[in-house]
Design a protein around this motif. Sequence first.
Motif, mmCIF file in Angstrom:
data_model
loop_
_atom_site.group_PDB
_atom_site.id
_atom_site.type_symbol
_atom_site.label_atom_id
_atom_site.label_comp_id
_atom_site.label_asym_id
_atom_site.label_seq_id
_atom_site.Cartn_x
_atom_site.Cartn_y
_atom_site.Cartn_z
ATOM 1 N N THR A 8 -7.064 -5.415 3.647
ATOM 2 C CA THR A 8 -5.919 -5.163 4.504
ATOM 3 C C THR A 8 -4.817 -6.143 4.122
ATOM 4 O O THR A 8 -5.084 -7.217 3.599
ATOM 5 C CB THR A 8 -6.266 -5.345 5.998
ATOM 6 N N CYS A 45 -1.796 -2.868 6.931
ATOM 7 C CA CYS A 45 -1.942 -1.794 5.963
ATOM 8 C C CYS A 45 -3.330 -1.915 5.349
ATOM 9 O O CYS A 45 -3.764 -3.011 4.999
ATOM 10 C CB CYS A 45 -0.908 -1.909 4.845
ATOM 11 N N LYS A 46 -4.015 -0.806 5.216
ATOM 12 C CA LYS A 46 -5.327 -0.776 4.571
ATOM 13 C C LYS A 46 -5.124 -0.327 3.129
ATOM 14 O O LYS A 46 -4.416 0.640 2.863
ATOM 15 C CB LYS A 46 -6.255 0.185 5.312
ATOM 16 N N ASN A 99 -4.602 3.270 -2.873
ATOM 17 C CA ASN A 99 -4.009 4.004 -1.753
ATOM 18 C C ASN A 99 -3.630 2.998 -0.676
ATOM 19 O O ASN A 99 -4.398 2.084 -0.380
ATOM 20 C CB ASN A 99 -4.993 5.003 -1.143
ATOM 21 N N ILE A 100 -2.453 3.188 -0.103
ATOM 22 C CA ILE A 100 -1.971 2.328 0.975
ATOM 23 C C ILE A 100 -1.887 3.169 2.241
ATOM 24 O O ILE A 100 -1.158 4.163 2.286
ATOM 25 C CB ILE A 100 -0.595 1.725 0.639
ATOM 26 N N LEU A 101 -2.652 2.760 3.244
ATOM 27 C CA LEU A 101 -2.627 3.436 4.540
ATOM 28 C C LEU A 101 -1.875 2.525 5.514
ATOM 29 O O LEU A 101 -2.423 1.511 5.962
ATOM 30 C CB LEU A 101 -4.045 3.696 5.042
ATOM 31 N N PRO A 102 -0.624 2.850 5.837
ATOM 32 C CA PRO A 102 0.158 1.975 6.708
ATOM 33 C C PRO A 102 -0.252 2.122 8.171
ATOM 34 O O PRO A 102 -0.880 3.102 8.565
ATOM 35 C CB PRO A 102 1.591 2.467 6.490
ATOM 36 N N ASN A 103 0.110 1.117 8.943
ATOM 37 C CA ASN A 103 -0.050 1.159 10.401
ATOM 38 C C ASN A 103 -1.485 1.345 10.860
ATOM 39 O O ASN A 103 -1.780 2.183 11.703
ATOM 40 C CB ASN A 103 0.851 2.229 11.015
ATOM 41 N N VAL A 104 -2.378 0.548 10.308
ATOM 42 C CA VAL A 104 -3.762 0.510 10.756
ATOM 43 C C VAL A 104 -3.844 -0.542 11.853
ATOM 44 O O VAL A 104 -3.414 -1.683 11.663
ATOM 45 C CB VAL A 104 -4.710 0.144 9.588
#
Length: 106
Positions: free
Chosen positions: A11, A56-57, A35-40
């Motif tokens: 993260t 961000c994950k 891959n960037i997963l925002p707003n975790v």
Amino acid sequence: MTTHFRLIFTTCADVSEARSMAEQLVKLKLAACVNILPNVESVYMWQGEVAYATECKLLIKTKSEKMNELIQTVKQLHSYEIPEIQVIDVATGNLAYFNWMDEVLN
């Protein structure tokens, strides 16, 4: 059956740090893709208190022989005192994708 590919999770504090780290890992050929997963939303214990953060994950795709160097690079680039770094063995998947990963990581 396990392949020689690994999926590494971490993260980051924000999208800017996540993008910067992802770019460096790809440029250094330590990761084929990130891959960037925002707003975790994260809830965790820190210094004896329950803490909350929006992070961000990152899902980092690599090969086992690059894993140790990738982990050390994440630690160097990271803003956190103790960054999350978790490694998942990839058991199986799309052979064409694995061939692409081999190509870009060599």
